[in-house]
Design a protein around this motif. Structure first.
Motif, PDB file in Angstrom:
ATOM      1  N   HIS A   1      45.868  41.800  37.429  1.00 48.18           N
ATOM      2  CA  HIS A   1      45.704  41.073  38.347  1.00 48.18           C
ATOM      3  C   HIS A   1      44.633  41.483  39.648  1.00 48.18           C
ATOM      4  O   HIS A   1      43.918  40.622  40.190  1.00 48.18           O
ATOM      5  CB  HIS A   1      47.155  40.579  39.229  1.00 48.18           C
ATOM      6  N   GLY A   2      44.519  42.658  39.727  1.00 46.28           N
ATOM      7  CA  GLY A   2      43.567  43.241  40.464  1.00 46.28           C
ATOM      8  C   GLY A   2      42.140  43.495  40.274  1.00 46.28           C
ATOM      9  O   GLY A   2      41.330  44.127  41.017  1.00 46.28           O
TER      10      GLY A   2
ATOM     11  N   SER B   1      31.839  36.702  33.670  1.00 47.31           N
ATOM     12  CA  SER B   1      33.086  36.311  34.642  1.00 47.31           C
ATOM     13  C   SER B   1      34.076  37.464  34.509  1.00 47.31           C
ATOM     14  O   SER B   1      33.989  37.995  33.796  1.00 47.31           O
ATOM     15  CB  SER B   1      33.788  35.064  34.379  1.00 47.31           C
ATOM     16  N   ARG B   2      35.191  37.472  35.462  1.00 47.54           N
ATOM     17  CA  ARG B   2      36.243  38.353  35.234  1.00 47.54           C
ATOM     18  C   ARG B   2      37.023  38.137  34.003  1.00 47.54           C
ATOM     19  O   ARG B   2      37.421  39.026  33.212  1.00 47.54           O
ATOM     20  CB  ARG B   2      37.203  38.308  36.622  1.00 47.54           C
ATOM     21  N   ASP B   3      36.963  36.786  33.610  1.00 52.27           N
ATOM     22  CA  ASP B   3      37.904  36.293  32.805  1.00 52.27           C
ATOM     23  C   ASP B   3      37.372  36.779  31.240  1.00 52.27           C
ATOM     24  O   ASP B   3      37.989  37.291  30.361  1.00 52.27           O
ATOM     25  CB  ASP B   3      38.038  34.700  32.666  1.00 52.27           C
ATOM     26  N   ARG B   4      35.992  36.801  31.476  1.00 49.54           N
ATOM     27  CA  ARG B   4      35.311  37.166  30.011  1.00 49.54           C
ATOM     28  C   ARG B   4      35.610  38.688  29.883  1.00 49.54           C
ATOM     29  O   ARG B   4      35.819  39.258  28.568  1.00 49.54           O
ATOM     30  CB  ARG B   4      33.698  36.817  30.137  1.00 49.54           C
TER      31      ARG B   4
ATOM     32  N   GLY C   1      52.552  42.504  28.616  1.00 47.56           N
ATOM     33  CA  GLY C   1      53.209  42.414  30.302  1.00 47.56           C
ATOM     34  C   GLY C   1      53.010  41.075  30.635  1.00 47.56           C
ATOM     35  O   GLY C   1      53.135  40.094  30.249  1.00 47.56           O
ATOM     36  N   SER C   2      53.196  41.120  32.175  1.00 43.41           N
ATOM     37  CA  SER C   2      53.069  39.684  32.930  1.00 43.41           C
ATOM     38  C   SER C   2      52.011  39.027  32.651  1.00 43.41           C
ATOM     39  O   SER C   2      50.721  39.547  32.669  1.00 43.41           O
ATOM     40  CB  SER C   2      53.644  40.035  34.106  1.00 43.41           C
ATOM     41  N   PRO C   3      52.101  37.633  32.454  1.00 42.91           N
ATOM     42  CA  PRO C   3      50.871  36.982  32.500  1.00 42.91           C
ATOM     43  C   PRO C   3      49.871  36.989  33.665  1.00 42.91           C
ATOM     44  O   PRO C   3      50.462  37.280  34.761  1.00 42.91           O
ATOM     45  CB  PRO C   3      51.750  35.328  32.311  1.00 42.91           C
ATOM     46  N   ILE C   4      48.707  36.927  33.487  1.00 45.14           N
ATOM     47  CA  ILE C   4      47.569  37.109  34.571  1.00 45.14           C
ATOM     48  C   ILE C   4      47.507  35.865  35.436  1.00 45.14           C
ATOM     49  O   ILE C   4      46.947  34.725  34.657  1.00 45.14           O
ATOM     50  CB  ILE C   4      46.382  37.644  33.916  1.00 45.14           C
ATOM     51  N   PRO C   5      47.718  35.901  36.623  1.00 47.16           N
ATOM     52  CA  PRO C   5      47.494  34.574  37.429  1.00 47.16           C
ATOM     53  C   PRO C   5      46.264  34.048  37.239  1.00 47.16           C
ATOM     54  O   PRO C   5      45.285  34.815  37.229  1.00 47.16           O
ATOM     55  CB  PRO C   5      48.057  35.059  38.776  1.00 47.16           C
TER      56      PRO C   5
END
Length: 225
Positions: A33-34, A57-60, A114-118
């Motif tokens: 997330h960070g 992008s960060r998502d890529r 782990g936890s989903p990434i917002p």
């Protein structure tokens, strides 16, 4: 011309790897997330605009890290299968290798399990690498001609259709009952690893080596090996 192009491609591949390595280091510090492209660029001495030519992008960038992690744990599972020994030994080898990879790469494991990434939605190209461990388990099971359990729970038409579709995707002539047992064991594998890595066994079966070994055998029984 060809040599120049090859050198350019090599340089791009090397820098791409450096970017991903730095991003993995940041995963360990701040979590998915960070993760920040600007922070990655700063640590590598790059301007942000230059890094965007590699990852728009960060998502890529996250997607590339996720695919790499799925491929890495999948490769570990596949390589662990000796292919020629007793099916239960093959099953155990795949389970142990998957756990060993997760313990050696906890932050990459957390990225994929782990936890989903917002704000992040995994694209379709993560699906195939995500299935590699399940396919390694399926290979062991389907080559072993598993026996049917004495008692099976009733199966709805919806679930039977899903299981039969998955069998077709795997290219396996397997009944729905075998496929659902495989899914159950796959779920138990990653559930146990996640409980261990995320501290959920503290105060119960911690350290969990003996429990994991026992669970591996239980799931071998469950799937019919």
């Amino acid at each position: 011309m060809t040599a120049t192009k090859t050198a350019r491609e090599r340089a791009r591949a090397e820098l791409t790897q450096e970017i991903k390595d730095e991003a993995r280091r940041q995963l360990a510090e701040v979590g998915a997330h960070g993760l920040s492209l600007r922070a990655v660029a700063r640590e590598l001495g790059m301007v942000s605009s230059a890094l965007y030519r590699y990852f728009p992008s960060r998502d890529r960038l996250l997607t590339e890290l996720i695919i790499d992690a799925y491929d890495a744990v999948g490769e570990a599972a596949e390589k662990a299968d000796p292919g020629t020994v007793d099916p239960r030994e093959r099953w155990t080898a795949v389970w142990q290798a998957t756990r060993a990879w997760a313990k050696a790469h906890p932050h990459e494991y957390a990225l994929i399990y782990g936890s989903p990434i917002p704000g992040y939605q995994a694209p379709q190209d993560t699906i195939v690498p995500a299935a590699r461990v399940a396919q390694a388990l399926a290979k062991v099971l389907l080559e072993a001609d598993p026996h049917e359990p004495a008692v099976t729970a009733p199966m709805s038409a919806e679930l039977r259709g899903q299981a039969e579709g998955l069998a077709r995707d795997l290219g396996a002539n397997a009944p729905a009952e075998v496929v659902t047992r495989l899914i159950g064991a796959w779920t138990q594998l990653f559930g146990a690893i996640s409980f261990e890595l995320f501290g959920q066994y503290v105060g119960s079966v911690d350290p969990s080596d003996a429990y994991f070994e026992h669970l591996t055998g239980q799931m071998a029984d469950f799937v019919g090996l």
